[in-house]
Scaffold this active site. Structure first.
Site, PDB file in Angstrom:
ATOM      1  N   GLU A  43       0.772  -1.357  -0.113  1.00 49.40           N
ATOM      2  CA  GLU A  43      -0.108  -0.082  -0.265  1.00 49.40           C
ATOM      3  C   GLU A  43       0.972   1.248  -0.009  1.00 49.40           C
ATOM      4  O   GLU A  43       2.131   1.336   0.559  1.00 49.40           O
ATOM      5  CB  GLU A  43      -0.863   0.000   1.261  1.00 49.40           C
ATOM      6  CG  GLU A  43      -1.941  -1.099   1.145  1.00 49.40           C
ATOM      7  CD  GLU A  43      -2.756  -1.184   2.372  1.00 49.40           C
ATOM      8  OE1 GLU A  43      -4.040  -1.408   2.176  1.00 49.40           O
ATOM      9  OE2 GLU A  43      -2.319  -0.773   3.598  1.00 49.40           O
TER      10      GLU A  43
ATOM     11  N   CYS B  95       3.458   8.579   0.813  1.00 50.33           N
ATOM     12  CA  CYS B  95       4.126   7.490   1.757  1.00 50.33           C
ATOM     13  C   CYS B  95       4.313   6.116   0.811  1.00 50.33           C
ATOM     14  O   CYS B  95       3.245   5.554   0.476  1.00 50.33           O
ATOM     15  CB  CYS B  95       3.319   7.527   2.924  1.00 50.33           C
ATOM     16  SG  CYS B  95       3.838   6.329   3.902  1.00 50.33           S
TER      17      CYS B  95
ATOM     18  N   CYS C 291       6.292  -6.744   7.395  1.00 52.75           N
ATOM     19  CA  CYS C 291       7.452  -6.308   8.230  1.00 52.75           C
ATOM     20  C   CYS C 291       7.899  -7.419   9.356  1.00 52.75           C
ATOM     21  O   CYS C 291       6.869  -7.953   9.796  1.00 52.75           O
ATOM     22  CB  CYS C 291       6.972  -4.884   8.695  1.00 52.75           C
ATOM     23  SG  CYS C 291       8.373  -3.919   9.524  1.00 52.75           S
TER      24      CYS C 291
ATOM     25  N   CYS D  85       6.111  -4.490  15.546  1.00 52.62           N
ATOM     26  CA  CYS D  85       5.805  -3.568  16.417  1.00 52.62           C
ATOM     27  C   CYS D  85       4.168  -3.710  16.922  1.00 52.62           C
ATOM     28  O   CYS D  85       3.519  -4.080  16.282  1.00 52.62           O
ATOM     29  CB  CYS D  85       5.904  -1.877  15.896  1.00 52.62           C
ATOM     30  SG  CYS D  85       7.498  -1.559  15.570  1.00 52.62           S
TER      31      CYS D  85
ATOM     32  N   CYS E 214       1.243  -1.820  15.609  1.00 51.80           N
ATOM     33  CA  CYS E 214       0.964  -1.777  14.272  1.00 51.80           C
ATOM     34  C   CYS E 214       0.372  -2.731  13.475  1.00 51.80           C
ATOM     35  O   CYS E 214       0.607  -3.958  13.757  1.00 51.80           O
ATOM     36  CB  CYS E 214       2.360  -1.849  13.557  1.00 51.80           C
ATOM     37  SG  CYS E 214       2.620  -1.728  11.889  1.00 51.80           S
TER      38      CYS E 214
ATOM     39  N   CYS F  51       0.768   1.199   7.564  1.00 51.57           N
ATOM     40  CA  CYS F  51       1.455   0.643   8.542  1.00 51.57           C
ATOM     41  C   CYS F  51       1.177   1.610  10.060  1.00 51.57           C
ATOM     42  O   CYS F  51       0.322   2.437   9.814  1.00 51.57           O
ATOM     43  CB  CYS F  51       2.720   1.470   8.207  1.00 51.57           C
ATOM     44  SG  CYS F  51       4.021   1.590   9.615  1.00 51.57           S
TER      45      CYS F  51
HETATM   46  S1  SF4 Z   1       5.602   0.069  12.669  1.00 55.64           S
HETATM   47 FE1  SF4 Z   1       4.809  -1.680  11.635  1.00 55.64          FE
HETATM   48  S2  SF4 Z   1       5.867  -1.409   9.655  1.00 55.64           S
HETATM   49 FE2  SF4 Z   1       6.736   0.247  10.874  1.00 55.64          FE
HETATM   50  S3  SF4 Z   1       8.665  -0.913  11.590  1.00 55.64           S
HETATM   51 FE3  SF4 Z   1       7.181  -1.295  13.053  1.00 55.64          FE
HETATM   52  S4  SF4 Z   1       6.149  -3.288  12.470  1.00 55.64           S
HETATM   53 FE4  SF4 Z   1       7.199  -2.485  10.717  1.00 55.64          FE
END
Ligand code: SF4
Length: 341
Positions: free
Chosen positions: A90, A103, A110, A114, A117, A332
């Protein structure tokens, strides 16, 4: 077929050597691909037909396939692209005053995990190639049909850009090259979750703005919400940022997602101000947006105000990011937080 959008200028110089062509051909092809946005090798009319035919035997120009575009009433547009292996990524266009920021995603999925997220919770598929990174810029240009201009690019979509270091470095070079997309270095920002060795390397080799997603002021909390902190704890990250070779009048952007009851206390605000001492930076406070399945909640409005007040009183420039694109669910965690309401 190899995609010419996967070749940096340096790669093309090598390729021309292999073909026994003069070095200036590399610049010609690079300009055709990235500046003049050629859709096929046949369009490269200042290159002899014979050489074009030879090139076409193994090379072509291919883009990402845009599957879906969603617009929200505040001007934010999100587009979903499908890549050759059917991975989906995206990208988002965010309108803010006279700025139109694109963006881009740097990876499919990923691996950073996190906890605030959605992308992080979905796991990692693979790194994006230069063609797929640049393809998001081409798709945005096509979407805008020349009527509006992208003014800024942020690598803040799906993925950790510095975990896809080589392709991302090539991409930022294509973005800022006068022979490429020709964005000013100040208009391009790479955002990282804090991969310390890669930050050091990027400080030497990269030349665009750096943003760091910090989100906590103690290792205990950061360990919980950002697993990368177990490898590169806060003090190590801060030490690296203090050493980061900034050019004059440049600064690092510190992103801080405010999560209700977790990292939004007065003490956190004071600790944040202390941590950032001696780092030329601006602070973006991003009130967390709850999403289905997320274990966290957004901060109370008065906490956001108070946090902002304390950090600002300590002498920093602090911005609370405005809500953007609330109706269209961007990808994200950083992006969702930064631009959604
Ligand atoms: S916020 Fe989400 S996309 Fe960004 S580094 Fe952390 S896990 Fe990865």
């Amino acid at each position: 077929m190899k995609n010419l959008r996967d070749f940096s200028h340096k790669d093309l110089l090598e390729l021309m050597k292999e073909f026994g062509e003069k070095p200036y051909r590399a610049e010609q092809i690079f300009r055709w691909v990235f500046q003049r946005r050629a859709a096929s090798i046949d369009q490269m009319t200042d290159i002899s037909k014979a050489f074009r035919e030879r090139l076409k035997e193994e090379y072509s120009i291919a883009g990402n396939r845009v599957l879906d575009v969603r617009r929200s009433s505040d001007g934010t547009r999100k587009f979903l692209s499908e890549l050759e292996d059917s991975s989906r990524i995206e990208s988002v266009l965010i309108a803010e005053g006279d700025r139109l920021t694109l963006c881009v995603s740097s990876q499919a999925g990923c691996a950073m995990g996190c906890k605030f997220c959605m992308t992080g919770m979905g796991g990692f598929t693979r790194n994006l190639t230069l063609a797929e990174l640049a393809g998001q810029v081409f798709s945005a240009f096509e979407l805008l049909e020349g009527e509006e201009r992208v003014t800024n690019v942020v690598l803040m979509g799906m993925g950790e850009p510095l975990a896809n270091y080589d392709n991302v470095l090539k991409f930022t070079n294509v973005l800022t090259s006068g022979m490429g997309f020709n964005f000013s270095r100040n208009k391009v920002t790479l955002s990282t979750a804090g991969l310390v060795p890669a930050i050091r390397r990027f400080g030497q080799e990269g030349d665009v703005n750096l943003a760091v997603s910090l989100n906590a002021t103690t290792d205990e909390v950061r360990d919980r919400i950002m697993p990368v902190n177990r490898k590169y704890p806060i003090e190590e990250l801060m030490a690296e940022l203090r050493r980061y070779p900034l050019k004059s009048r440049k600064y690092i952007t510190i992103e801080y997602v405010l999560i209700g009851g977790l990292n939004d206390t007065d003490e956190d605000a004071r600790r944040l101000a202390r941590l950032l001492r001696a780092i030329p930076c601006k602070v973006n406070l991003i009130p967390f947006n709850e999403f289905p399945g997320s274990p966290f909640k957004g901060p109370a409005p008065e906490r956001v105000e108070r946090f902002h007040y304390i950090v600002k009183q300590s002498g920093y420039t602090v911005i609370v990011r405005l809500s953007k694109g609330g109706e269209i669910q961007a990808a994200c965690g950083q992006l969702r937080g930064a631009y959604e309401g």
